[in-house]
Write an enzyme that holds these catalytic residues in place. Structure first.
Site, PDB file in Angstrom:
ATOM      1  N   LYS A  51       0.844  -1.206   0.000  1.00 37.97           N
ATOM      2  CA  LYS A  51       0.000   0.000   0.000  1.00 37.97           C
ATOM      3  C   LYS A  51       0.876   1.252   0.000  1.00 37.97           C
ATOM      4  CE  LYS A  51      -3.717  -2.506   2.328  1.00 37.97           C
ATOM      5  NZ  LYS A  51      -4.417  -2.866   3.578  1.00 37.97           N
ATOM      6  N   GLN A  95      -4.296  -1.674   9.880  1.00 33.55           N
ATOM      7  CA  GLN A  95      -4.300  -2.982   9.237  1.00 33.55           C
ATOM      8  C   GLN A  95      -4.942  -4.030  10.152  1.00 33.55           C
ATOM      9  OE1 GLN A  95      -3.528  -3.462   6.099  1.00 33.55           O
ATOM     10  NE2 GLN A  95      -3.735  -5.680   6.093  1.00 33.55           N
ATOM     11  N   ASP A 118     -10.886   2.842   4.650  1.00 33.22           N
ATOM     12  CA  ASP A 118     -11.248   1.421   4.647  1.00 33.22           C
ATOM     13  C   ASP A 118     -12.763   1.221   4.576  1.00 33.22           C
ATOM     14  OD1 ASP A 118      -9.269  -0.550   4.642  1.00 33.22           O
ATOM     15  OD2 ASP A 118      -8.746  -0.201   6.746  1.00 33.22           O
TER      16      ASP A 118
HETATM   17  N1  GUN Z   1      -6.688  -6.781   6.191  1.00 35.97           N
HETATM   18  C1  GUN Z   1      -7.010  -7.445   5.071  1.00 35.97           C
HETATM   19  N2  GUN Z   1      -7.634  -6.610   4.200  1.00 35.97           N
HETATM   20  C2  GUN Z   1      -7.678  -5.398   4.793  1.00 35.97           C
HETATM   21  C3  GUN Z   1      -8.196  -4.123   4.381  1.00 35.97           C
HETATM   22  O1  GUN Z   1      -8.751  -3.940   3.302  1.00 35.97           O
HETATM   23  N3  GUN Z   1      -8.036  -3.124   5.279  1.00 35.97           N
HETATM   24  C4  GUN Z   1      -7.451  -3.301   6.496  1.00 35.97           C
HETATM   25  N4  GUN Z   1      -7.373  -2.260   7.308  1.00 35.97           N
HETATM   26  N5  GUN Z   1      -6.987  -4.465   6.903  1.00 35.97           N
HETATM   27  C5  GUN Z   1      -7.089  -5.508   6.046  1.00 35.97           C
END
Ligand code: GUN
Length: 293
Positions: A51, A95, A118
Site C-alpha cells: 500500500k 491494518q 477502509d
Molecule cells: N486486512 C485485510 N484486508 C484489509 C483491508 O482492506 N483493510 C485493512 N485495514 N486491513 C485488512
C-alpha cells in the site's frame, strides 16, 4: 475461459486516479495516507508495504506507523486521535487483524469517518446500506465489483453466491452487488450454510472470501460460471526462494476449465484492493477541499 487481469484493470483505475491527484496538486493539496500496523504479522507487513509503495508510485504522501505487538489499546487510540487531527493526513487505515489485546471496533469507531478510507466506520457502513455516494466503500469489495464491471460481466439479475460474511469483504460486497446499477441477486454463505456446493452450483457468479486454501472445488461450480477468488493464503513451497507461494480459496486448476472467467491469485483481486484504496484516499482529499472552500 478468460483469466481476469486484475493488474491491468487496476492500472486503468489508477490512471484515472492519477488525473485527480494532479488536479489536487494543482490546488496545492497532496493526498496523504497513514497506515498503522500493530505487530509483525508477515502477511500484514507485505500488504502494508504494498500500500505504501503504491502511494509512492502515485506521488501521494504516505506514512507507515508501526506499533509493537504488545501495544496497548490506549497507545493505538492515541495514534488515531493524532492522525484524526493532522492536516496532511486524509486517509487512515489500521491494518487488520490486530493482536488479540486490541479491540478493533473501538479503534474503528474513533477514526474520523471522513478519513476512514477502509470504509469500516459505522457511518460509512450506514452510507453503503443507504447507497449514499459520499461515504467510503471497503476497498476489496469495491475492487471486486469494479473488476466485474470493467470485464464486461453481466451482474444485473445474476445469481451471486458470496462465501464469507466478514466486515471487510462478505457483508459490504453483498450490499454493493445488490445495489441499484449492479442489480445482482445475492446469497451470503458462511460456515453454517447447508450444502454449500449445491448452493454454489446455482450461482452465475461465485465470490470466495473465506481464507481457506482450495476450498472451492470443481463440484461447486456450474459450467460457464464466473469465479472471483478473494483468498490470499500461503502454502509451503520449497521451490520458492521465500519458502512459500500464494494461493487463493479456489482450487484453480480444477475450477478454471469450467469457468467463463476466473481471477488468478496473485494478480486478480489483490491489485484492485490497492487501487481502490488509492481512489478512496484521493476522494477523501477531494472532499476535504470541497468542505474547506
Ligand atoms: N486486512 C485485510 N484486508 C484489509 C483491508 O482492506 N483493510 C485493512 N485495514 N486491513 C485488512
Amino acid at each position: 475461459m478468460t483469466i481476469l487481469d486484475g493488474k491491468k484493470i487496476a492500472a486503468d483505475v489508477l490512471a484515472e486516479c492519477q488525473e485527480e491527484i494532479e488536479a489536487l496538486k494543482a490546488k496545492g493539496v497532496i493526498p496523504g495516507l497513514a497506515v498503522v500496523l500493530i505487530g509483525e504479522d508477515p502477511a500484514s507487513q507485505v500488504y502494508v508495504n504494498s500500500k505504501v509503495r503504491k502511494c509512492g508510485e502515485m506521488g501521494i504522501y504516505s506514512r507507515k506507523i508501526e506499533l509493537p505487538v504488545d501495544a496497548t489499546q490506549e497507545e493505538v487510540l492515541q495514534v488515531v486521535r493524532d492522525l484524526n487531527a493532522e492536516e496532511a493526513i486524509h486517509g487512515i487505515l489500521v491494518q487488520s487483524p490486530p493482536p488479540p489485546q486490541i479491540d478493533e471496533h473501538d479503534i474503528i469507531n474513533l477514526i474520523d469517518p471522513r478519513k476512514d478510507v477502509d470504509g469500516f466506520h459505522p457511518v460509512n457502513v450506514g452510507k453503503l446500506v443507504m447507497e449514499d455516494p459520499t461515504g467510503f466503500v471497503p476497498c476489496t469489495p469495491s475492487g471486486c465489483v469494479r473488476l466485474l464491471r470493467e470485464s464486461g460481466i453481466e451482474t444485473s439479475g445474476a445469481n451471486v453466491v458470496v462465501i464469507g460474511r466478514s466486515l471487510i469483504v462478505g457483508k459490504p460486497l453483498a450490499l454493493l452487488l445488490m445495489a441499484k446499477g449492479v442489480n445482482a441477486t445475492v446469497t451470503v454463505a458462511h460456515s453454517r450454510t447447508k450444502d454449500l456446493a449445491a448452493l454454489c452450483r446455482q450461482a452465475d457468479i461465485i465470490v470466495a472470501a473465506i481464507g481457506k486454501t482450495g476450498f472451492v472445488t470443481a463440484d461447486f461450480v456450474k459450467e460457464g460460471a464466473v469465479v472471483i477468488d478473494v483468498g490470499i493464503n500461503r502454502v509451503e513451497d520449497a521451490t520458492k526462494k521465500r519458502g512459500f507461494r500464494l494461493v487463493g480459496d479456489v482450487a484453480y486448476d480444477e475450477v478454471a476449465p469450467k469457468c467463463h472467467a476466473i481471477t488468478p491469485v496473485p494478480g486478480g483481486v489483490g491489485p484492485m484492493t490497492i487501487a481502490l484504496l488509492i481512489c478512496n484516499t484521493v476522494k477523501a482529499a477531494g472532499l476535504r477541499v470541497q468542505e474547506n472552500s
